[in-house]
Design an enzyme around this catalytic site. Structure first.
Site, PDB file in Angstrom:
ATOM      1  N   HIS A 378     -26.417  -9.319  73.402  1.00  0.00           N
ATOM      2  CA  HIS A 378     -26.749  -9.895  72.099  1.00  0.00           C
ATOM      3  C   HIS A 378     -27.078  -8.865  71.029  1.00  0.00           C
ATOM      4  CE1 HIS A 378     -27.216 -14.177  73.326  1.00  0.00           C
ATOM      5  NE2 HIS A 378     -27.483 -13.637  74.498  1.00  0.00           N
ATOM      6  N   LYS A 569     -35.009 -15.254  58.519  1.00  0.00           N
ATOM      7  CA  LYS A 569     -34.640 -14.603  59.773  1.00  0.00           C
ATOM      8  C   LYS A 569     -35.748 -13.602  60.098  1.00  0.00           C
ATOM      9  CE  LYS A 569     -30.822 -13.391  57.588  1.00  0.00           C
ATOM     10  NZ  LYS A 569     -29.809 -13.849  58.490  1.00  0.00           N
ATOM     11  N   ARG A 570     -35.722 -13.010  61.301  1.00  0.00           N
ATOM     12  CA  ARG A 570     -36.713 -11.979  61.594  1.00  0.00           C
ATOM     13  C   ARG A 570     -36.618 -10.854  60.566  1.00  0.00           C
ATOM     14  NH1 ARG A 570     -39.812 -12.238  66.391  1.00  0.00           N
ATOM     15  NH2 ARG A 570     -40.640 -10.270  65.629  1.00  0.00           N
ATOM     16  N   LYS A 575     -31.267  -6.106  58.821  1.00  0.00           N
ATOM     17  CA  LYS A 575     -30.935  -7.373  58.155  1.00  0.00           C
ATOM     18  C   LYS A 575     -31.058  -7.246  56.633  1.00  0.00           C
ATOM     19  CE  LYS A 575     -32.550 -10.140  62.143  1.00  0.00           C
ATOM     20  NZ  LYS A 575     -31.422 -10.989  62.572  1.00  0.00           N
ATOM     21  N   THR A 679     -26.995 -16.896  63.722  1.00  0.00           N
ATOM     22  CA  THR A 679     -26.744 -18.324  63.937  1.00  0.00           C
ATOM     23  C   THR A 679     -27.318 -19.122  62.765  1.00  0.00           C
ATOM     24  OG1 THR A 679     -28.706 -18.276  65.345  1.00  0.00           O
ATOM     25  CG2 THR A 679     -26.565 -18.393  66.449  1.00  0.00           C
ATOM     26  N   LYS A 683     -25.921 -22.493  60.536  1.00  0.00           N
ATOM     27  CA  LYS A 683     -26.724 -23.674  60.168  1.00  0.00           C
ATOM     28  C   LYS A 683     -26.627 -23.940  58.665  1.00  0.00           C
ATOM     29  CE  LYS A 683     -29.692 -22.462  63.977  1.00  0.00           C
ATOM     30  NZ  LYS A 683     -30.770 -21.534  64.375  1.00  0.00           N
TER      31      LYS A 683
END
Ligand code: NBG
Length: 834
Positions: A378, A569-570, A575, A679, A683
């Site tokens: 992952h 998100k984290r 990111k 993910t 969504k």
């Protein structure tokens, strides 16, 4: 004379414990009766004296009743058929609230609402009582939860194995804008969804040493002499399929001391010492490691991993397989899916069980073991691939270390044979790393043993093959495959977005919820102006729902009619929340400097939701900075009503369910090549948000499916990134050469976006200007340009809505049902019943 009894054949009593006659009736009256029974006899209170928590627990247990028959039937049917089981081994399951999902699965929502009304209770208030079990960090744990939901809905035999953390992911609060972590005591008020099974406890050993001996048949054998052990207590949770009367099982393990306490010490008055062993044992499942993407080389973490995997393997062999099952046939009955490297210690554990406890020869054991595991990777961040120091592994699990060494020796022999004694390659591929400390590379062990190795989106799987494990893919090209992640439409469309679900059903009929590709039938409706209007009305309703929630939950006042630009998100540098923040600061700077008129901006609220790992300093600095900028903008009359930041604390599954359906714009802006899949991106698209994103992870596939004109692409591609890295990336040069970036950073550094305090932004800016490991500055201009395209499109309401509808219509591929079908076909060789 003996008489034989003939007559009707009865099912054994234990299999028919619940028949419709004794189960609650599927109507309001039946529900109310059951609810009152639960309240009076399980909670032990009359309605008149019950608390909200009593009522919630009784409600949850009532719903649970309706699922039990399906659970018993499913188990019996599977045992009778001898179905092959998917044993999903995952250290995390980020389940989200259970009540809504159970109500949906059992089609009880309306009945329950009406029943609560009949009891004089507010159904929505009771639903809000539930504390979600946060047994995961982020995407990896949520994915596991989506997958088990899909397998139940598809009627595939699956047991999800994991850990029942007493404290899940921490609860985030802010104090003066800084993250403060509070323990998440999700079990404190009772946990109505689980069934403890202390009588099925399994003993788990640790420590000690190994010794050789000769068995009765004269064979040289090894025995592990452990020095301590704990009990693993299983708790099972229900995983209901969507309206198919199938209920699968999640089996989560909790640690308990083998001997609760030392009575002699206790009697002598040494209370602390008397319970020391208990405390020590129970620590194993005390807390979830609050980490994402970076492993903590912590002993307790390895204990957790071995603890749950060893318990699961033993439990499967003892309780799921028939007695006296010949373990040579194990691969016909189970396939264990390794969710990242966390459960990889299961490979040597199965070898150990077979050899030491079931008398297998080494080769026989290996033959069985290598058919029983598949491995999903992952991540692409090298630092996130777990390695366990030999010193630690040998101390905790000496027998396993021996087995790994032997496996490695056999494997390297194969490598040398295949590649003409190429020692350099052998060293690269070894399961044992020599520097900086001798350690076991769990990803290598997993790759050697697994039948199949998969990445989680097309680009990720390709990079996994070409960059992370290239030697392995050269050796075994067929071992590698891709399965793009997915999300469950039950929770993330039907429950989260009832308004849109209703609209979709009106347009294309029922059935799409279990066959999500049918959303394609929505496509023509994008051209229908009255449909577009209704679609917008749904979005407006969702925004209103969010507005009310944030008002009550966080004291945040969302502006009506703003574009909602959402990044949840984290918090991680790759990111690039800092890039999003720079964009906001840049808009703010332009207004303050008078370069643009605030009224010419598309009114926009940027919503952040993000937890930082407690030890991740830069992530925490970023949170504090976002909050400081939010406060400054909020206090500035010049931008009032035009630009705002909302940063509700404690982003979790429950908040996501209200937030995502309200979003207009989805921020997926990781540096290309770093986000394995994502993910959240799926969504958002499924709920009619448009994505602004890099060519990374599953964004690539989203863009291909929804079309370039319905997606705002920007930034470097993965090869661009690699080339820039090779050339040598100097963030200071980017700063110097981009006037817009320079102005933004100078403005921020001058304290103008942080209430005058220059120190608040210092750490983040220093890092960006000196390292900028994830090249936020290099993508800044492209990002700002893409945001310009966003504004232009948003100003054209009809065009925007058309694109939003097309995002929904073309995202059916991202159902986790499809992911599961891919796993069944490409990896597990099992067929679904439905
Ligand atoms: C995460 C990735 C995400 C991905 C999820 C689920 C880890 C180690 N990895 O990109 O960062 O969507 O896994 O596959 O948490």
């Amino acid at each position: 004379m003996a008489t034989s009894v003939t007559g009707p054949q009865f099912e054994p009593v234990h299999e028919r414990a619940l028949t419709p006659a004794v189960g609650p009736a599927h109507d309001v009256d039946g529900f109310v009766r059951q609810f009152m029974r639960e309240l009076n006899y399980s909670q032990g209170v009359p309605l008149s004296r019950s608390t909200l928590n009593d009522q919630y627990l009784a409600l949850a247990r009532t719903v649970r009743h309706y699922l039990m028959q399906g659970w018993i039937r499913t188990g019996k049917r599977r045992r009778d058929a001898g179905d092959k089981v998917i044993g999903y081994l995952s250290a995390e399951y980020l389940l989200g609230r259970q009540l809504d999902n159970a109500l949906l699965a059992a089609d009880l929502h309306d009945i329950a609402r009406e029943a609560m009304r009949a009891c004089g209770l507010d159904f929505d208030v009771l639903r809000a009582q539930e504390i979600e079990p946060g047994l995961g960090n982020g995407g990896l744990g949520r994915l596991a939860a989506c997958f088990v939901d899909s397998l139940a809905t598809m009627d595939v035999s699956c047991i999800g194995y994991g850990i029942r953390y007493e404290y899940g992911i921490f609860k985030q609060t802010f104090a003066a804008g800084k993250q403060v972590e509070v323990p998440d005591s999700w079990l404190a008020l009772g946990s109505p969804w689980e069934f403890p099974q202390p009588d099925r406890a399994v003993q788990i050993d640790f420590g000690g040493h190994t010794e050789s001996y000769t068995d009765d048949d004269g064979r040289e054998r090894t025995r592990w002499v452990p020095s301590w052990n704990v009990q693993a207590i299983p708790y099972h949770l229900l995983v209901p399929g969507y309206r198919n009367n199938v209920v699968n099982t999640l089996r989560l393990w909790s640690a308990r001391a083998t001997n609760a306490f030392d009575l002699q010490l206790f009697n002598q008055g040494d209370y602390a010492e008397a319970v020391r062993a208990q405390t020590f044992a129970e620590n194993i499942t005390k807390v979830l490691y609050p980490e994402d993407s970076t492993p903590q080389g912590r002993e307790l973490r390895l204990q957790q991993q071995y603890f749950f995997v060893a318990a699961s393997l033993k439990d499967f062999i003892r309780h799921t397989l028939p007695q006296d099952f010949d373990l040579h046939h194990l691969p016909e009955r189970v396939t264990f899916q390794l969710n990242d490297t966390h459960p990889v210690i299961g490979i040597p554990e199965l070898m150990r069980l077979l050899i030491d406890e079931y008398d297998f020869e080494w080769d026989e054991a290996w033959d069985v073991t290598r058919q029983c595991f598949d491995y999903t990777c992952h991540t692409l961040l090298p630092e996130a691939l777990e390695v366990w120091p030999v010193e630690l592994l040998g101390r905790l699990l000496p027998r396993h270390l021996e087995i790994i060494y032997q496996l490695n020796e056999d494997f390297l022999e194969q490598v040398r044979e295949r590649f003409d004694g190429d020692e350099v390659r052998a060293r690269r591929m070894s399961m044992v790393q020599e520097n900086p400390v001798r350690a076991i590379r769990m990803a290598h062990l997993a790759t050697v043993a697994a039948n199949k190795v998969n990445g989680v989106a097309a680009l990720h799987s390709q990079l996994l093959r070409d960059k992370v494990l290239p030697d392995f893919s050269e050796m075994w090209p067929d071992k590698f495959t891709n399965v793009t992640n997915g999300v469950t439409p039950r929770r993330f469309v039907r429950i989260a977005n009832p308004g849109m679900s209703e609209l979709v059903t009106e347009a294309i009929g029922e059935g799409w919820l279990t066959d999500l590709e049918r959303l394609a039938e929505l496509e023509p409706f994008a051209e229908d102006s009255s449909f577009r209007e209704r679609f917008r009305a749904v979005k407006a309703g969702n925004k209103d729902r969010l507005r009310q929630l944030l008002h009550h939950r966080d004291d945040i006042e969302l502006d009506q009619d703003h574009m909602l630009d959402v990044m949840v998100k984290r918090l991680h540098e790759y990111k690039r929340q800092s890039l999003k923040l720079l964009h906001v600061v840049s808009l703010y700077e332009q207004i303050v400097s008078g370069e643009i008129d605030a009224d010419s901006l598309v009114p926009r609220t940027v919503v952040f939701g993000a937890k930082a790992a407690p030890g991740y300093v830069m992530a925490k600095e970023t949170i504090a900075l976002i909050n400081a900028v939010a406060r400054t903008i909020d206090a500035d009359e010049r931008v009032k009503g035009r630009l705002a930041i909302a940063f509700p604390a404690n982003y979790n599954v429950t908040l996501a369910e209200t937030l995502i359906p309200a979003a207009d714009l989805s921020e997926q802006i990781s540096l290309a090549g770093k986000e394995a899949s994502g993910t959240g991106n799926m969504k958002f698209a499924l709920n009619g948000a448009l994505t602004i994103g890099t060519d990374d992870g599953a964004n690539v596939e989203i863009r291909e499916l929804v079309g370039d004109e319905n997606f705002f692409l920007f930034g470097m591609t993965e090869p661009d990134v690699a080339a820039l890295q090779a050339k040598g990336y100097v963030p200071g040069d980017v700063y110097a050469s981009s006037p817009r970036l320079k102005r933004t950073i100078d403005f921020l550094a001058g304290g103008h976006a942080t209430g005058g305090r220059t120190s608040t932004a210092a750490a983040v800016i220093d890092d960006l200007l000196s390292h900028d490991r994830f090249m936020a500055l290099a993508d800044f201009d492209a990002y700002v340009e893409a945001q310009g395209r966003v504004e232009a499109k948003y100003a054209d309401t009809e065009a925007w809505t058309r694109s939003a509808i097309l995002n929904v219509a073309r995202s059916g591929f991202f159902s986790s049902d499809r992911s599961m079908r891919d796993y069944l076909d490409r990896i597990w060789n099992v067929s679904a019943r439905s």
